[in-house]
Design an enzyme around this catalytic site. Structure first.
Site, mmCIF file in Angstrom:
data_model
loop_
_atom_site.group_PDB
_atom_site.id
_atom_site.type_symbol
_atom_site.label_atom_id
_atom_site.label_comp_id
_atom_site.label_asym_id
_atom_site.label_seq_id
_atom_site.Cartn_x
_atom_site.Cartn_y
_atom_site.Cartn_z
ATOM 1 N N HIS A 35 0.832 -1.197 0.000
ATOM 2 C CA HIS A 35 0.000 0.000 0.000
ATOM 3 C C HIS A 35 0.867 1.247 0.000
ATOM 4 O O HIS A 35 1.839 1.350 0.733
ATOM 5 C CB HIS A 35 -0.882 0.033 1.247
ATOM 6 C CG HIS A 35 -2.110 -0.788 1.123
ATOM 7 N ND1 HIS A 35 -3.150 -0.421 0.303
ATOM 8 C CD2 HIS A 35 -2.480 -1.954 1.695
ATOM 9 C CE1 HIS A 35 -4.107 -1.331 0.394
ATOM 10 N NE2 HIS A 35 -3.731 -2.276 1.226
ATOM 11 N N CYS A 88 0.520 1.740 -5.988
ATOM 12 C CA CYS A 88 -0.412 2.459 -6.844
ATOM 13 C C CYS A 88 0.118 3.855 -7.178
ATOM 14 O O CYS A 88 0.971 4.402 -6.498
ATOM 15 C CB CYS A 88 -1.788 2.569 -6.187
ATOM 16 S SG CYS A 88 -1.802 3.580 -4.715
ATOM 17 N N ARG A 91 0.307 2.236 -11.960
ATOM 18 C CA ARG A 91 1.135 1.605 -10.931
ATOM 19 C C ARG A 91 2.546 2.151 -11.031
ATOM 20 O O ARG A 91 3.004 2.505 -12.113
ATOM 21 C CB ARG A 91 1.190 0.080 -11.141
ATOM 22 C CG ARG A 91 -0.157 -0.604 -11.078
ATOM 23 C CD ARG A 91 -0.730 -0.651 -9.677
ATOM 24 N NE ARG A 91 -2.008 -1.344 -9.670
ATOM 25 C CZ ARG A 91 -3.170 -0.732 -9.864
ATOM 26 N NH1 ARG A 91 -3.216 0.570 -10.053
ATOM 27 N NH2 ARG A 91 -4.285 -1.414 -9.853
#
Lengths: 240, 58
Positions: free
Chosen positions: A144, A213, A222
Site C-alpha cells: 500500500h 499504486c 502503478r
C-alpha cells in the site's frame, strides 16, 4: 407529534407551517448525519486503517521472529545452481522481512505470501508464483502506498543505487535498485516476468520488483521499481 | 428525528443523555467494525498490484 394530514378543517390554518418545519428539520438532521458519517469514514480510512495495520504488521513480525527462533537450524542459503523456488508458503503467511533504508532507519515490514486485500492489510504481499528471496527469477512484492499503514508512502523517492534488504531464516539478501520508479498501467503484468522487458535487465538473474499504486490516492496507474541481487549473506549456521 | 428519539427514551434528562451517548458509541462501533471495512475496498487505495484486469485486489 400527530400526523398533520389527519388534522380537522378547523386546525388546518397552522398545519402547512408545521409540516414545512418538520420536513426542513428532518432534512437538515439527515444532512448532518450523512456529513458526520462521511467525516467518520475519512477518519477511518486515513487514521484507523493505519492503526490496525501497524498493529497487524508488528504482530506478523513478532510471529515471524518467534517462528524463526523455534526452527533454529536454518537451511543453507541458496547458492548459484540451487533452485530455491521449491519452498511454498501458505497464503497470508509471513515468511520474510524487508528493510528499505531510503524509507527510514526504522522501516521494517513483514512480507506475506499472496496479494489479496486482506493480506495487504497485514504487510507487504509477495506475488504468488514469483521467485523466492534471493532466488533466480523475479521476487515481486506489492504494498500500500496510502492507507493501511502507508508502507510504500515514500516509494517515489527510491532511486537507482538504493538498497532493498530481505531477510529470511536462510540469510540476508541485499538488492540494489537499478530501474525506476517507472509508471505503468495496472494490466502490465509483464513487469513481474523473470526478466522484465522494461527493466533494462537483459538476461536471467536474481531480481526484485516492487509495485504500488499511482497517483498517490488513485488507482489509474502503478509505480514499479526493479532491483538486482547484489549480495547474499547466509544466516549463521547454528551448532547442532 | 433526533427529537423523536429523545422523546421516546425513558428516564429523566440525565438518563436520556447517558443512553444517547451509549447509542452514539454503538453506532460508531458498528460503522468502524462492519460498515467501513465493507465500503473501504470500493475506494481506489487498495489497487497496488498489477494483474489481468483490476481483479486481484478489486
Amino acid at each position: 407529534m400527530r400526523s398533520p394530514w389527519r388534522a380537522g378543517p378547523e386546525r388546518s390554518r397552522p398545519r402547512p407551517e408545521a409540516v414545512l418545519r418538520l420536513a426542513v428539520r428532518t432534512f437538515s438532521e439527515l444532512c448532518l448525519t450523512v456529513g458526520t458519517v462521511i467525516l467518520l469514514f475519512v477518519a477511518y480510512v486515513l487514521w484507523w486503517t493505519g492503526v490496525t495495520a501497524d498493529r497487524a504488521m508488528d504482530a506478523e513480525l513478532a510471529g515471524l521472529h518467534e517462528r524463526w527462533e523455534r526452527t533454529a537450524p536454518a537451511p543453507p542459503a541458496p547458492q548459484a545452481g540451487a533452485p530455491p523456488q521449491a519452498v511454498r508458503h501458505p497464503a497470508g503467511r509471513a515468511f520474510a522481512e524487508m528493510f528499505v533504508p531510503r524509507f527510514g532507519a526504522g522501516w521494517r515490514k513483514p512480507v506475506l505470501e499472496g496479494t489479496d486485500p486482506d493480506t495487504l492489510k497485514r504487510g507487504l504481499g509477495h506475488y504468488r508464483g514469483t521467485a523466492a528471496p534471493g532466488g533466480t527469477g523475479n521476487f515481486a512484492v506489492a504494498g500500500h502506498r496510502r492507507t493501511h499503514g502507508d508502507p510504500f508512502k515514500d516509494f517515489p523517492r527510491l532511486r537507482p543505487g538504493d538498497q532493498v534488504i530481505l531477510k529470511d531464516p536462510a540469510g540476508t539478501y541485499t538488492y540494489t535498485v537499478r530501474t525506476g520508479p517507472v509508471r505503468t498501467l495496472p494490466t502490465d503484468v509483464a513487469v513481474l516476468d523473470p526478466v522484465p522487458v522494461k527493466s533494462g535487465f537483459t538476461g536471467p538473474g536474481r531480481y526484485l520488483t516492487l509495485t504500488t499504486c499511482d497517483p498517490e490516492w488513485g488507482h489509474s496507474h502503478r509505480l514499479i521499481v526493479w532491483a538486482e541481487l547484489a549480495e547474499t549473506r547466509p544466516a549463521r549456521q547454528a551448532s547442532p | 428525528m433526533y427529537g423523536w428519539i429523545w422523546r421516546h427514551l425513558p428516564g429523566n434528562a440525565w438518563v436520556r443523555a447517558l443512553i444517547s451517548l451509549v447509542l452514539v458509541l454503538a453506532v460508531v462501533f458498528v460503522l468502524f467494525q462492519y460498515v467501513f471495512p465493507w465500503a473501504e475496498p470500493l475506494l481506489p487505495f487498495n489497487d497496488v498490484t498489477v494483474d489481468e484486469g483490476s481483479g486481484a485486489t478489486r
